[in-house]
Design an enzyme around this catalytic site. Structure first.
Site, short mmCIF file in Angstrom:
data_model
loop_
_atom_site.label_atom_id
_atom_site.label_comp_id
_atom_site.label_asym_id
_atom_site.label_seq_id
_atom_site.Cartn_x
_atom_site.Cartn_y
_atom_site.Cartn_z
N HIS A 178 27.03 10.20 37.74
CA HIS A 178 27.86 11.18 37.54
C HIS A 178 27.74 12.62 38.23
O HIS A 178 28.70 13.36 38.51
CB HIS A 178 27.49 11.49 36.01
CG HIS A 178 28.30 10.94 35.00
ND1 HIS A 178 27.89 9.49 34.74
CD2 HIS A 178 29.26 11.08 34.18
CE1 HIS A 178 28.72 9.20 33.89
NE2 HIS A 178 29.54 10.09 33.60
N HIS A 225 19.99 12.34 31.14
CA HIS A 225 19.50 12.64 32.51
C HIS A 225 18.34 13.68 32.54
O HIS A 225 18.57 14.58 31.79
CB HIS A 225 20.36 12.90 33.59
CG HIS A 225 21.09 11.60 34.07
ND1 HIS A 225 20.45 10.71 34.87
CD2 HIS A 225 22.52 11.23 33.94
CE1 HIS A 225 21.47 9.63 35.31
NE2 HIS A 225 22.47 9.83 34.60
#
Length: 418
Positions: A178, A225
């Site tokens: 991402h 993350h």
């Protein structure tokens, strides 16, 4: 060495949890006394709550074991809809806005966004910008997906992290694709737009920075993350951009004008999807390979469409340096853009459905399966490559050609050589 240790210390899930707490999201970990022989109570209970002065939302969460070998100790926490609704009623306007903003920002790195954004820009704005951005995006995303399966880096553990998203937990964490996408797309768009249009560089770069920052923060907010995952993703993408931008125009002309360009790109894409894809250090199963195959297949399809446009005379090179001003669209222009987009997306959806179903059946037959099985590793790689190759071709050649047959074609589309 001390600085290097401090850098790797950014993988500590507590940093992610601290950001979540700053946004009002908490996970309290408690130990319950398990009853003897009770499998359900072998898991520790948890409480998810918001910093809004409310009573704690007691645990009634769905607990799932991770599929990763190295994450077998970790669990996925989801708040049931009834509990989420009960919490939602007491959220302040700011907290609701924050949730919507960061959730929407995270979607800028999802497949649905790519399949809507790239076609819209190509059909209604500037296909050169799309082609240039696509090259860098492909390199970044493939590198990121391959690195995930090679490094097998686990996602932040929960607790202390609250996992508000579970869609991509089957993939490993390092680096954040991402973050790579949120660096590659906006900054390549900014670079191309600044060089092709009369527009303020400060304005365009500011939008690119905000885009990248919002997506990265959304991954922390959703608890999927670490800071290190995001930082490595951004740095890796910036390096790839710096290495590829000087050769972008040459490559774009190669994929349009060279007699065997589609074969070269197809062969490289096929190799990257099969024999060149890296094996995990410990032999763990692939988790991101299917996404990597989709990415390189789309890029190969884009090359074929671009090549056909040029070789068959649809694209006309006027030999002029492109430099134009951005104009405010009229109502007629917006209506035509919307119609082009709707027609194109309907065609893409139909192609996706037909190609997926037929290719799953074909590859299931090739690999001697008793019945079609899209989850079979070889079938999955085969059908994804074929399906997304056709979609990339359709976005650049087939659908724009249909637009012109319907009298809706964008006049400048087939003049956008470089």
């Amino acid at each position: 060495m001390a600085k290097l240790k401090k850098f790797f210390h950014l993988s500590d899930p507590e940093y992610t949890a601290k950001f979540q707490r700053l946004c009002g999201v908490y996970l309290n970990y408690q130990s319950d006394q398990p009853s003897e022989g009770s499998l359900e109570n072998e898991n520790n209970s948890c409480t998810v709550r918001k910093r809004i002065g409310l009573q704690d939302c007691r645990k009634n969460n769905i607990i799932e074991n991770q599929n990763h070998q190295n994450e077998s100790h970790d669990t996925v926490f989801r708040t049931p809809k009834s509990e989420a609704d009960r919490i939602w009623k007491h959220l302040s306007m700011f907290q609701k806005s924050l949730f919507y903003i960061l959730t929407c920002a995270s979607s800028l790195g999802n497949e649905a966004f790519y399949l809507l954004f790239y076609p819209y820009v190509a059909w209604n704005m500037d296909s050169v910008v799309v082609r240039h951005t696509n090259v860098v995006w492909t390199l970044c995303m493939y590198a990121g997906q391959a690195a995930k399966d090679y490094l097998i880096w686990p996602r932040p553990t929960s607790p202390p992290v609250v996992r508000l998203e579970t869609d991509f937990l089957q993939e490993y964490a390092m680096p954040s694709t991402h973050a790579m996408s949120a660096t590659a797309i906006p900054f390549m768009l900014a670079y191309s737009i600044i060089h092709r249009y009369d527009i303020s560089p400060v304005f365009v770069i500011s939008i690119a920075i905000c885009w990248c920052l919002l997506v990265c923060l959304s991954r922390l907010y959703l608890g999927v993350h670490s800071v290190l995952d995001l930082l490595c993703g951004v740095i890796a993408s910036l390096i790839i951009i710096l290495l590829t931008v000087p050769y972008m125009k040459e490559y774009d002309m190669f994929q349009q004008s060279h007699p065997i360009a589609p074969l070269v790109v197809f062969g490289i894409s096929l190799a990257l999807s099969t024999v060149c894809y890296p094996n995990a250090k410990d032999g763990s199963p692939y988790t991101a390979k299917a996404d990597a195959v989709q990415i390189v297949a789309v890029s190969a399809g884009v090359t074929l469409g671009t090549w056909i446009n040029y070789q068959f005379g649809f694209t006309v090179d006027k030999g002029q340096v492109f430099q134009a001003q951005i104009v405010i669209p009229t109502i007629t222009m917006m209506a035509e853009s919307l119609l082009r987009f709707v027609i194109g997306i309907v065609i893409l959806g139909a192609l996706y459905s037909v190609m997926k179903k037929s290719s799953v059946h074909f590859f299931s037959y090739v690999f001697n399966l008793e019945k079609p099985n899209k989850k079979h590793p070889s079938v999955e790689i085969g059908y994804k490559f074929v399906t997304y190759y056709v979609l990339g071709f359709a976005i650049i050649f087939l659908i724009p050609y249909i637009h012109f047959l319907l009298g809706l074609g964008r006049t400048a589309y087939f003049n956008e050589v470089q």
